[in-house]
Design a protein around this motif. Sequence first.
Motif, short mmCIF file in Angstrom:
data_model
loop_
_atom_site.label_atom_id
_atom_site.label_comp_id
_atom_site.label_asym_id
_atom_site.label_seq_id
_atom_site.Cartn_x
_atom_site.Cartn_y
_atom_site.Cartn_z
N VAL A 30 -33.50 -15.53 -18.60
CA VAL A 30 -33.01 -16.68 -17.86
C VAL A 30 -34.19 -17.59 -17.57
O VAL A 30 -35.35 -17.20 -17.72
N ILE A 31 -33.92 -18.81 -17.16
CA ILE A 31 -34.98 -19.76 -16.82
C ILE A 31 -35.62 -19.33 -15.51
O ILE A 31 -34.93 -19.05 -14.52
N GLU A 32 -36.94 -19.27 -15.51
CA GLU A 32 -37.68 -18.85 -14.32
C GLU A 32 -38.60 -19.99 -13.88
O GLU A 32 -39.54 -20.35 -14.58
N THR A 33 -38.31 -20.59 -12.73
CA THR A 33 -39.11 -21.69 -12.21
C THR A 33 -40.13 -21.17 -11.20
O THR A 33 -39.90 -20.15 -10.54
N PHE A 34 -41.24 -21.88 -11.07
CA PHE A 34 -42.24 -21.52 -10.07
C PHE A 34 -43.09 -22.74 -9.73
O PHE A 34 -43.13 -23.73 -10.48
N LEU A 35 -43.76 -22.68 -8.58
CA LEU A 35 -44.56 -23.79 -8.06
C LEU A 35 -46.04 -23.44 -8.05
O LEU A 35 -46.43 -22.32 -8.39
N LEU A 36 -46.85 -24.40 -7.69
CA LEU A 36 -48.30 -24.20 -7.58
C LEU A 36 -48.60 -23.09 -6.58
O LEU A 36 -48.15 -23.13 -5.43
N THR A 37 -49.37 -22.11 -7.01
CA THR A 37 -49.76 -20.98 -6.16
C THR A 37 -51.26 -20.77 -6.32
O THR A 37 -51.70 -19.99 -7.17
N PRO A 38 -52.07 -21.48 -5.53
CA PRO A 38 -53.52 -21.51 -5.78
C PRO A 38 -54.26 -20.23 -5.38
O PRO A 38 -53.95 -19.60 -4.37
N SER A 39 -55.22 -19.86 -6.23
CA SER A 39 -56.15 -18.76 -5.95
C SER A 39 -57.40 -19.02 -6.77
O SER A 39 -57.43 -19.92 -7.61
N LEU A 40 -58.43 -18.22 -6.54
CA LEU A 40 -59.66 -18.33 -7.31
C LEU A 40 -59.74 -17.29 -8.42
O LEU A 40 -60.78 -17.10 -9.03
N ARG A 41 -58.61 -16.65 -8.70
CA ARG A 41 -58.56 -15.58 -9.71
C ARG A 41 -58.90 -16.12 -11.09
O ARG A 41 -58.29 -17.07 -11.59
N ASP A 42 -59.92 -15.56 -11.73
CA ASP A 42 -60.31 -15.86 -13.11
C ASP A 42 -60.76 -17.30 -13.33
O ASP A 42 -60.80 -17.77 -14.48
N VAL A 43 -61.10 -18.01 -12.27
CA VAL A 43 -61.55 -19.41 -12.42
C VAL A 43 -62.85 -19.48 -13.22
O VAL A 43 -63.01 -20.36 -14.09
N LYS A 44 -63.78 -18.59 -12.93
CA LYS A 44 -65.06 -18.60 -13.64
C LYS A 44 -64.85 -18.40 -15.13
O LYS A 44 -65.45 -19.11 -15.96
N GLU A 45 -63.99 -17.47 -15.50
CA GLU A 45 -63.73 -17.20 -16.92
C GLU A 45 -63.05 -18.40 -17.58
O GLU A 45 -63.35 -18.74 -18.73
N PHE A 46 -62.14 -19.05 -16.84
CA PHE A 46 -61.48 -20.23 -17.40
C PHE A 46 -62.47 -21.35 -17.66
O PHE A 46 -62.42 -21.99 -18.73
N LYS A 47 -63.37 -21.60 -16.73
CA LYS A 47 -64.32 -22.69 -16.90
C LYS A 47 -65.26 -22.45 -18.08
O LYS A 47 -65.71 -23.39 -18.74
N GLN A 48 -65.52 -21.19 -18.37
CA GLN A 48 -66.30 -20.86 -19.57
C GLN A 48 -65.54 -21.23 -20.83
O GLN A 48 -66.11 -21.74 -21.80
N CYS A 49 -64.22 -20.99 -20.83
CA CYS A 49 -63.39 -21.35 -21.98
C CYS A 49 -63.23 -22.87 -22.08
O CYS A 49 -63.18 -23.42 -23.19
N LEU A 50 -63.17 -23.53 -20.94
CA LEU A 50 -62.98 -24.99 -20.92
C LEU A 50 -64.20 -25.72 -21.45
O LEU A 50 -64.08 -26.75 -22.12
N GLY A 51 -65.38 -25.20 -21.15
CA GLY A 51 -66.60 -25.85 -21.60
C GLY A 51 -66.96 -27.05 -20.74
O GLY A 51 -66.60 -27.11 -19.56
N ASP A 52 -67.62 -28.02 -21.32
CA ASP A 52 -68.05 -29.21 -20.58
C ASP A 52 -66.83 -30.05 -20.20
O ASP A 52 -66.09 -30.53 -21.06
#
Length: 233
Positions: free
Chosen positions: A50-72
Amino acid sequence: MIDKYNKNKKLILATAIAVIVLAIALAAGVRVFTGTMDVLNTETSAVPEVIETFLLTPSLRDVKEFKQCLGDFDAGYDTDQCYNVTPQNISDLYGFQIFKFDTSCASFLLYEDEVYQLGQWFGGFGATSFAVADLNEDGFWELYFTYSCGSGVHGSSAGYFNAQDRTVTLFEYSFRSGDGVLTTGSDGSLCVCLAEYEGDSFSALKPIVGEQIAVILWKKARITLIPEEVLLL
């Protein structure tokens, strides 16, 4: 006779062990093929029933790893804190994470170490609401999202990421009357409603939901957004 009996006994025992191993493998999410074994990660290969909706749920989880993937990346702000805005249960089930910068509102999807931009953000709120569905029923999930942007003329729209071909599609239709939020209709359809967002942070916006303005569905072999005024014709 004794030798034949022992052979049959060993065969029965081996068959019983094989059945037990197969049962354990299936319970653990292992897909078994003839002669090979392929590990199936059930937590990241789910398809929504079924369709599953969700909203912004902020945390600092895995932010460092994401920024490495994002690059400059520089949106032009001295302080632009990045947050993981994905509910943990959604990430566990579908294997993706959504990240949003709190000042610029730049919004991105991280899926299997690849980064995808989720709409525009300059002058707006960036990504604001989300839904996971399989509207085209191809066995792969799609991530739908609303977003807003616009300096001077504010506009909001919606788009989706297709997990099957790893592409982001932005619908051409734009809502000039305000922001949008993804909801499900009484018939289980994926809808876009007008919304007023409030909150202390652009990464933690909560909507006040208004009237329905569009529906997103699979029609004529494509995923399309149909405005409410067209539906009423």
